[in-house]
Write a protein that holds these residues in place. Structure first.
Motif, PDB file in Angstrom:
ATOM      1  N   PHE A   1      -8.485  -0.255 -14.841  1.00 40.74           N
ATOM      2  CA  PHE A   1      -7.928   0.123 -13.549  1.00 40.74           C
ATOM      3  C   PHE A   1      -8.630  -0.747 -12.505  1.00 40.74           C
ATOM      4  O   PHE A   1      -9.862  -0.844 -12.490  1.00 40.74           O
ATOM      5  N   GLY A   2      -7.845  -1.404 -11.657  1.00 38.79           N
ATOM      6  CA  GLY A   2      -8.430  -2.288 -10.657  1.00 38.79           C
ATOM      7  C   GLY A   2      -8.001  -1.903  -9.259  1.00 38.79           C
ATOM      8  O   GLY A   2      -6.835  -1.568  -9.030  1.00 38.79           O
ATOM      9  N   THR A   3      -8.941  -1.948  -8.302  1.00 40.72           N
ATOM     10  CA  THR A   3      -8.598  -1.600  -6.923  1.00 40.72           C
ATOM     11  C   THR A   3      -8.219  -2.842  -6.127  1.00 40.72           C
ATOM     12  O   THR A   3      -8.756  -3.932  -6.341  1.00 40.72           O
ATOM     13  N   TYR A   4      -7.290  -2.634  -5.191  1.00 43.83           N
ATOM     14  CA  TYR A   4      -6.810  -3.673  -4.287  1.00 43.83           C
ATOM     15  C   TYR A   4      -6.720  -3.078  -2.888  1.00 43.83           C
ATOM     16  O   TYR A   4      -6.247  -1.946  -2.725  1.00 43.83           O
ATOM     17  N   THR A   5      -7.155  -3.839  -1.886  1.00 46.74           N
ATOM     18  CA  THR A   5      -7.047  -3.364  -0.510  1.00 46.74           C
ATOM     19  C   THR A   5      -5.593  -3.095  -0.158  1.00 46.74           C
ATOM     20  O   THR A   5      -5.264  -2.098   0.483  1.00 46.74           O
ATOM     21  N   SER A   6      -4.711  -3.990  -0.596  1.00 46.06           N
ATOM     22  CA  SER A   6      -3.274  -3.830  -0.386  1.00 46.06           C
ATOM     23  C   SER A   6      -2.539  -4.495  -1.537  1.00 46.06           C
ATOM     24  O   SER A   6      -2.986  -5.519  -2.070  1.00 46.06           O
ATOM     25  N   LEU A   7      -1.423  -3.918  -1.906  1.00 46.74           N
ATOM     26  CA  LEU A   7      -0.590  -4.507  -2.959  1.00 46.74           C
ATOM     27  C   LEU A   7       0.647  -5.194  -2.390  1.00 46.74           C
ATOM     28  O   LEU A   7       1.532  -5.614  -3.139  1.00 46.74           O
ATOM     29  N   ALA A   8       0.687  -5.328  -1.060  1.00 42.51           N
ATOM     30  CA  ALA A   8       1.884  -5.850  -0.401  1.00 42.51           C
ATOM     31  C   ALA A   8       2.230  -7.270  -0.858  1.00 42.51           C
ATOM     32  O   ALA A   8       3.392  -7.599  -1.054  1.00 42.51           O
ATOM     33  N   LYS A   9       1.220  -8.124  -1.030  1.00 35.53           N
ATOM     34  CA  LYS A   9       1.480  -9.515  -1.396  1.00 35.53           C
ATOM     35  C   LYS A   9       0.734  -9.889  -2.675  1.00 35.53           C
ATOM     36  O   LYS A   9       0.371 -11.057  -2.874  1.00 35.53           O
ATOM     37  N   VAL A  10       0.528  -8.904  -3.540  1.00 36.21           N
ATOM     38  CA  VAL A  10      -0.258  -9.118  -4.757  1.00 36.21           C
ATOM     39  C   VAL A  10       0.571  -8.732  -5.976  1.00 36.21           C
ATOM     40  O   VAL A  10       1.261  -7.714  -5.962  1.00 36.21           O
ATOM     41  N   THR A  11       0.478  -9.540  -7.005  1.00 35.97           N
ATOM     42  CA  THR A  11       1.065  -9.188  -8.305  1.00 35.97           C
ATOM     43  C   THR A  11      -0.068  -9.117  -9.319  1.00 35.97           C
ATOM     44  O   THR A  11      -0.483 -10.147  -9.872  1.00 35.97           O
ATOM     45  N   PRO A  12      -0.619  -7.916  -9.547  1.00 35.80           N
ATOM     46  CA  PRO A  12      -1.732  -7.801 -10.488  1.00 35.80           C
ATOM     47  C   PRO A  12      -1.300  -8.200 -11.894  1.00 35.80           C
ATOM     48  O   PRO A  12      -0.126  -8.052 -12.263  1.00 35.80           O
ATOM     49  N   PRO A  13      -2.206  -8.713 -12.707  1.00 36.72           N
ATOM     50  CA  PRO A  13      -1.859  -9.047 -14.089  1.00 36.72           C
ATOM     51  C   PRO A  13      -1.457  -7.787 -14.853  1.00 36.72           C
ATOM     52  O   PRO A  13      -1.886  -6.680 -14.505  1.00 36.72           O
ATOM     53  N   PRO A  14      -0.653  -7.923 -15.894  1.00 31.35           N
ATOM     54  CA  PRO A  14      -0.093  -6.748 -16.576  1.00 31.35           C
ATOM     55  C   PRO A  14      -1.126  -5.864 -17.266  1.00 31.35           C
ATOM     56  O   PRO A  14      -0.839  -4.699 -17.538  1.00 31.35           O
ATOM     57  N   TYR A  15      -2.299  -6.402 -17.537  1.00 30.55           N
ATOM     58  CA  TYR A  15      -3.323  -5.612 -18.220  1.00 30.55           C
ATOM     59  C   TYR A  15      -4.170  -4.765 -17.267  1.00 30.55           C
ATOM     60  O   TYR A  15      -5.052  -4.037 -17.705  1.00 30.55           O
ATOM     61  N   ILE A  16      -3.904  -4.861 -15.966  1.00 29.66           N
ATOM     62  CA  ILE A  16      -4.612  -4.037 -14.980  1.00 29.66           C
ATOM     63  C   ILE A  16      -3.653  -2.994 -14.415  1.00 29.66           C
ATOM     64  O   ILE A  16      -2.553  -3.324 -13.968  1.00 29.66           O
ATOM     65  N   THR A  17      -4.082  -1.736 -14.437  1.00 25.51           N
ATOM     66  CA  THR A  17      -3.358  -0.686 -13.711  1.00 25.51           C
ATOM     67  C   THR A  17      -3.880  -0.711 -12.278  1.00 25.51           C
ATOM     68  O   THR A  17      -5.037  -0.377 -12.030  1.00 25.51           O
ATOM     69  N   PRO A  18      -3.053  -1.128 -11.308  1.00 26.05           N
ATOM     70  CA  PRO A  18      -3.562  -1.315  -9.948  1.00 26.05           C
ATOM     71  C   PRO A  18      -3.692  -0.005  -9.181  1.00 26.05           C
ATOM     72  O   PRO A  18      -2.887   0.916  -9.340  1.00 26.05           O
ATOM     73  N   ILE A  19      -4.719   0.062  -8.334  1.00 30.24           N
ATOM     74  CA  ILE A  19      -4.928   1.193  -7.431  1.00 30.24           C
ATOM     75  C   ILE A  19      -5.055   0.629  -6.020  1.00 30.24           C
ATOM     76  O   ILE A  19      -5.989  -0.121  -5.727  1.00 30.24           O
ATOM     77  N   GLU A  20      -4.106   0.957  -5.170  1.00 23.98           N
ATOM     78  CA  GLU A  20      -4.174   0.519  -3.776  1.00 23.98           C
ATOM     79  C   GLU A  20      -5.065   1.477  -2.994  1.00 23.98           C
ATOM     80  O   GLU A  20      -4.873   2.693  -3.040  1.00 23.98           O
TER      81      GLU A  20
END
Length: 335
Positions: A176-195
């Motif tokens: 699980f990976g955190t991101y400040t914003s997912l608006a302009k980000v495409t996380p890699p498929p092996y990461i479950t993103p957390i905004e």
């Protein structure tokens, strides 16, 4: 040769372009013509005086990719074995208490030389050595991540965080990976993103995944108190939870930790310091990374920003940019 050097710490304006002598080789050393030198936060911190162990005057820079142009064996005689080899490197006290890589040439022990990945050019190779070394130490040496572990990476888009995610994936962990914003980000498929859209964004995402009290490892690559304390709330209480921290955003190095949650979950906290590995250990890590990158098991950077050594405005801009984390494209200085 030309090199960037500062006579005293305190301001990026203290960094200037100098004409200096090439490094004098000792027996067992190689002279590397630097083709690209990665810009890291520790380089800016060294110039600014944020690292009390840095000595002056000093040429900063820890990362490099280049070619071996001269070498002396242990007897002091000229050695041809490594001449022309394309190598990369990082680590040790280079750039702190000995002169670094923001220069046209750097001296490196022959025993520590590592051939760069053949599939990466100098700029891409030179941009990634320290972040990947830090990620390796974090994942392998400190957290001992293994298959089946549930891992949270705070700052998964950064240089260390993104590298750590690849290493965790290779080991079979769920990430699980955190991101400040997912608006302009495409996380890699092996990461479950957390905004990080709210104070409790991490615990809410982990609960939704059915993993509350089942997170085994927290890797904090950002150093902010709110997501850190949110994340430890989700961790296993069985005494096996591991926390590794490698950054603190506050200038005074202090942020509050929810110690009640920390001790009631019997968590272990470790700090990541890149220089805990010696030159020969760093070589082993880089050799392994090069092999895995060339075989396609790991992926190098897609984009790098090149900065001319002689363009002082651009150099200072790159140092300020890495310090404030205002760009997710890493810069290299090209001598």
């Amino acid at each position: 040769m030309q090199a960037l050097k500062f006579e005293k710490t305190g301001s990026l304006d203290g960094l200037s372009l100098y004409s200096v002598d090439k490094p004098i080789l000792r027996p067992g050393d190689a002279l590397v013509r630097v083709r690209a030198a990665g810009v890291n936060g520790s380089d800016a911190a060294a110039v600014l005086g944020m690292l009390p162990f840095v000595t002056t005057p000093r040429i900063p820079g820890r990362d490099f990719s280049g070619e071996v142009v001269e070498a002396l064996d242990e007897s002091g005689a000229s050695s041809q074995e490594w001449i022309g080899a394309k190598v990369w490197g990082t680590g040790s006290e280079r750039g702190f208490t000995s002169d670094g890589t923001f220069s046209q040439y750097v001296a490196v022990p022959i025993a520590a030389l590592s051939r760069k990945p053949a599939t990466l050019d100098h700029s891409k190779a030179g941009s990634m050595t320290l972040p990947w070394l830090c990620a390796w130490i974090t994942v392998d040496t400190l957290a001992n991540i293994k298959g089946g572990d549930n891992v949270i990476i705070i700052g998964a888009r950064g240089g260390i965080g993104s590298a750590a995610a690849q290493l965790c994936k290779e080991r079979g962990a769920r990430i699980f990976g955190t991101y400040t914003s997912l608006a302009k980000v495409t996380p890699p498929p092996y990461i479950t993103p957390i905004e990080l859209s709210s104070k409790n964004a991490i615990r809410e995402a982990i609960a939704k995944a059915g993993l509350h009290n089942k997170i085994d490892v927290l890797l904090d690559c950002a150093g902010y108190s709110e997501p850190f304390n949110d994340a430890i709330f989700t961790m296993t209480p069985n005494g096996s939870g591991r926390v590794v921290i490698m950054a603190v955003h506050a200038k005074d190095g202090i942020f509050p930790i929810d110690l009640r949650t920390f001790y009631t979950k019997a968590l272990t906290l470790k700090g990541m310091k890149s220089s805990i590995l010696g030159p020969l250990e760093v070589k082993k890590v880089l050799d392994e990374l090069a092999r895995k990158i060339d075989s396609g098991l790991l992926e190098g950077p897609k984009e790098v920003k090149e900065v001319d050594l002689r363009n002082m405005d651009a150099v200072k801009g790159a140092l300020q940019e890495i310090l404030t984390r205002s760009s997710h494209v890493r810069s290299v200085i090209v001598p």
